[in-house]
Scaffold this motif. Structure first.
Motif, PDB file in Angstrom:
ATOM      1  N   PHE A  87      72.064  41.556   2.092  1.00 44.66           N
ATOM      2  CA  PHE A  87      73.469  41.959   2.023  1.00 44.66           C
ATOM      3  C   PHE A  87      74.399  40.753   2.150  1.00 44.66           C
ATOM      4  N   THR A  88      73.991  39.754   2.932  1.00 48.12           N
ATOM      5  CA  THR A  88      74.818  38.555   3.115  1.00 48.12           C
ATOM      6  C   THR A  88      75.022  37.807   1.801  1.00 48.12           C
ATOM      7  N   LEU A  89      74.059  37.906   0.883  1.00 51.20           N
ATOM      8  CA  LEU A  89      74.189  37.210  -0.403  1.00 51.20           C
ATOM      9  C   LEU A  89      75.392  37.698  -1.196  1.00 51.20           C
ATOM     10  N   LEU A  90      75.876  38.903  -0.870  1.00 50.18           N
ATOM     11  CA  LEU A  90      77.083  39.405  -1.529  1.00 50.18           C
ATOM     12  C   LEU A  90      78.304  38.572  -1.138  1.00 50.18           C
ATOM     13  N   PHE A  91      78.241  37.937   0.038  1.00 46.58           N
ATOM     14  CA  PHE A  91      79.364  37.140   0.533  1.00 46.58           C
ATOM     15  C   PHE A  91      79.295  35.687   0.056  1.00 46.58           C
ATOM     16  N   LEU A  92      78.113  35.217  -0.370  1.00 41.37           N
ATOM     17  CA  LEU A  92      77.929  33.797  -0.701  1.00 41.37           C
ATOM     18  C   LEU A  92      78.715  33.455  -1.973  1.00 41.37           C
ATOM     19  N   TYR A 134      82.807  34.663   3.967  1.00 45.35           N
ATOM     20  CA  TYR A 134      81.385  34.341   4.163  1.00 45.35           C
ATOM     21  C   TYR A 134      81.136  33.911   5.604  1.00 45.35           C
ATOM     22  N   LEU A 135      81.997  33.006   6.119  1.00 49.24           N
ATOM     23  CA  LEU A 135      81.847  32.546   7.507  1.00 49.24           C
ATOM     24  C   LEU A 135      82.095  33.695   8.488  1.00 49.24           C
ATOM     25  N   ALA A 136      83.058  34.550   8.171  1.00 45.80           N
ATOM     26  CA  ALA A 136      83.331  35.699   9.038  1.00 45.80           C
ATOM     27  C   ALA A 136      82.121  36.630   9.080  1.00 45.80           C
ATOM     28  N   ALA A 137      81.461  36.786   7.931  1.00 50.77           N
ATOM     29  CA  ALA A 137      80.268  37.649   7.885  1.00 50.77           C
ATOM     30  C   ALA A 137      79.170  37.095   8.792  1.00 50.77           C
ATOM     31  N   ILE A 138      79.006  35.769   8.819  1.00 50.78           N
ATOM     32  CA  ILE A 138      77.986  35.163   9.684  1.00 50.78           C
ATOM     33  C   ILE A 138      78.326  35.422  11.156  1.00 50.78           C
ATOM     34  N   GLY A 139      79.617  35.300  11.493  1.00 49.16           N
ATOM     35  CA  GLY A 139      80.036  35.609  12.858  1.00 49.16           C
ATOM     36  C   GLY A 139      79.770  37.068  13.216  1.00 49.16           C
ATOM     37  N   VAL A 140      80.023  37.971  12.276  1.00 45.74           N
ATOM     38  CA  VAL A 140      79.783  39.397  12.523  1.00 45.74           C
ATOM     39  C   VAL A 140      78.286  39.657  12.731  1.00 45.74           C
ATOM     40  N   ILE A 141      77.452  38.935  12.001  1.00 45.92           N
ATOM     41  CA  ILE A 141      75.998  39.095  12.178  1.00 45.92           C
ATOM     42  C   ILE A 141      75.597  38.760  13.608  1.00 45.92           C
ATOM     43  N   LEU A 142      76.105  37.638  14.137  1.00 43.74           N
ATOM     44  CA  LEU A 142      75.756  37.244  15.506  1.00 43.74           C
ATOM     45  C   LEU A 142      76.259  38.267  16.514  1.00 43.74           C
ATOM     46  N   LEU A 143      77.513  38.676  16.363  1.00 43.05           N
ATOM     47  CA  LEU A 143      78.083  39.659  17.285  1.00 43.05           C
ATOM     48  C   LEU A 143      77.311  40.976  17.227  1.00 43.05           C
ATOM     49  N   SER A 144      77.038  41.442  16.031  1.00 46.50           N
ATOM     50  CA  SER A 144      76.338  42.717  15.854  1.00 46.50           C
ATOM     51  C   SER A 144      74.907  42.644  16.381  1.00 46.50           C
ATOM     52  N   ALA A 145      74.264  41.487  16.171  1.00 39.38           N
ATOM     53  CA  ALA A 145      72.882  41.334  16.637  1.00 39.38           C
ATOM     54  C   ALA A 145      72.823  41.411  18.161  1.00 39.38           C
ATOM     55  N   GLY A 146      73.789  40.780  18.840  1.00 40.14           N
ATOM     56  CA  GLY A 146      73.799  40.830  20.307  1.00 40.14           C
ATOM     57  C   GLY A 146      73.961  42.254  20.820  1.00 40.14           C
ATOM     58  N   ILE A 147      74.887  43.003  20.234  1.00 42.01           N
ATOM     59  CA  ILE A 147      75.113  44.391  20.660  1.00 42.01           C
ATOM     60  C   ILE A 147      73.892  45.251  20.332  1.00 42.01           C
TER      61      ILE A 147
END
Length: 440
Positions: free
Chosen positions: A302-307, A333-346
């Protein structure tokens, strides 16, 4: 791009949404997102620019929390322990929570692989590699399908009383897999190339088929097998080694990346190839590698959609989101990476505490009762998305999924429903097969 405060709100909404539904057996985040869009729409429910971030939160949650249903709610009779997946063996031994912890180790490793790759490797490396190899995707697909069949060796050939019986026992699993592959491929070809389902279901026409293959058939097995109530040990302890963890993480990352980048190749197919390439051994290594693989396959694709340099559409969620809004800037794209980290922690914390809760109360609600509720829900979802003919597709695909279980062959052969029609289309033979089947 939406303001940062809105981005965080909708990302958190996606994580909560994904967490609440991803632990339920038979539910898939792609199906539920499609239902959400079909029933409520996006423009009225949330800003269209926020939808990709809502989706990425929900997908990360699914990649983590779905470990609960895989471990706790896919139980079989204990007499089949040597035929089961490693997670099911852990559950039958009262070590379901340990299996979830092993999966979480892999999921965290997969998240780190993905984030570091997205920041420093993907923007430079993926575009040229993809452009150089994408013309050969048809050959990749054929090679993987052939490898799937070749990796199944004849079994039980020494148990029959006569030569004919021994020959049948040795080959029935392989022949069953081939039959499941071609039957699912035939169903997929009809669903994709005819007006069997209404045109209003263009984005969800495969949903009832995959619910039947991988959701409903599993839920019905839970009902039919009437699994025992098993006491679980909720200790925070895992038995593995650093070497196994690193090796499994590398294999899982390799398989997940292959599946994320190339179309039609799924996480299971990527894991099969990578597992043989890296010679994976042991139940602990298998579960860890699955955690890595699923995070990179689902979230990475899904992240490839942001690249910005590539903007590939991989997976049902990406197609659904891109039909409404496609991210366009490097900031997104950078915001999506930040969301991945935040979402992974939760998602990690949610999965951990939910696993402890279920392990402590596993023998309170019988899986059979929960499976009845899920079965009805899956029927309702299929009907709302695709109408009465969707229920017919659900019935047939469920029968094929049960057939895979009856032959004790890989459930992944049901992916023939996607692979075979795509291969026919790629080779330019769709018209010929339509004529052969009397459909055009």
């Amino acid at each position: 791009m939406v303001p940062l405060s809105d981005l965080l709100i909708w990302s958190l909404a996606g994580v909560i949404f994904g967490s609440l539904i991803s632990w339920i057996p038979g539910f898939h985040i792609f199906n539920i997102m499609a239902l959400l869009v079909a029933v409520f729409g996006v423009g009225e429910l949330m800003p269209v620019q926020a939808f990709p971030f809502f989706a990425i939160g929900a997908i990360v949650a699914y990649a983590y929390v779905s470990a609960i249903s895989s471990v706790y709610f896919s139980v079989a009779d204990e007499s089949a322990v040597f035929l089961l997946f490693p997670t099911q063996r852990y559950l039958l031994l009262g070590r379901g929570h340990e299996a979830v912890l092993l999966y979480l180790i892999g999921a965290v490793a997969g998240t780190l692989f993905l984030v570091l790759g997205a920041l420093f490797i993907f923007p430079r490396v993926l575009p040229p590699i993809y452009q150089a190899t994408s013309p050969y995707i048809t050959y990749f697909l054929v090679a993987i399908v052939v490898f799937m069949f070749m990796s199944e060796w004849p079994k039980e050939g020494d148990r029959g009383r006569t030569p004919g019986e021994r020959l049948w026992l040795a080959w029935r699993q392989i022949l069953g897999g081939i039959l499941v592959f071609f039957l699912s491929g035939l169903l997929g070809f009809i669903v994709m190339n005819t007006n069997l389902l209404p045109t209003t279901s263009a984005y969800t026409r495969l949903t009832p088929m995959f619910i039947g293959f991988f959701g409903m058939s599993w839920v019905l097995l839970n009902i039919l097998s009437n699994p025992p109530m098993l006491e679980q040990v909720p200790d925070d302890r895992v038995e593995s080694s650093l070497y196994n963890t690193l090796k499994a993480s590398f294999g899982g990352a390799l398989g997940g990346t292959i599946a994320a980048v190339y179309p039609i190749i799924t996480g299971g197919m990527g894991a099969l190839v990578a597992g043989h390439m890296t010679s994976q051994r042991g139940d602990d290594a298998f579960i860890i590698s699955q955690g890595v693989n699923r995070v990179i396959y689902y979230v990475g694709a899904f992240t490839l959609l942001f690249l910005p340099q590539l903007r590939l559409t991989r997976g049902a969620a990406a197609w659904l989101v891109s039909s409404i809004y496609t991210p366009k800037s490097y900031a997104e794209y950078l915001a999506a990476i930040g969301v991945i980290l935040l979402s992974a922690g939760i998602s990690f914390l949610f999965t951990y505490y939910l696993s402890r809760f279920i392990a402590n109360s596993f023998n309170v609600v019988h899986i059979k009762k929960l499976s009845y509720v899920v079965a009805v829900t899956l029927v309702v979802i299929s009907y709302l998305l695709t109408g009465p003919m969707g229920l017919a597709v659900l019935f047939v695909s469920t029968a094929i999924g049960l057939m895979a279980a009856a032959f004790n062959t890989r459930r992944s052969y049901c992916l023939g429903g996607l692979i075979l029609p795509v291969l026919i289309s790629m080779t330019g033979h769709t018209g010929y097969f339509m004529h052969l089947l009397g459909l055009g």
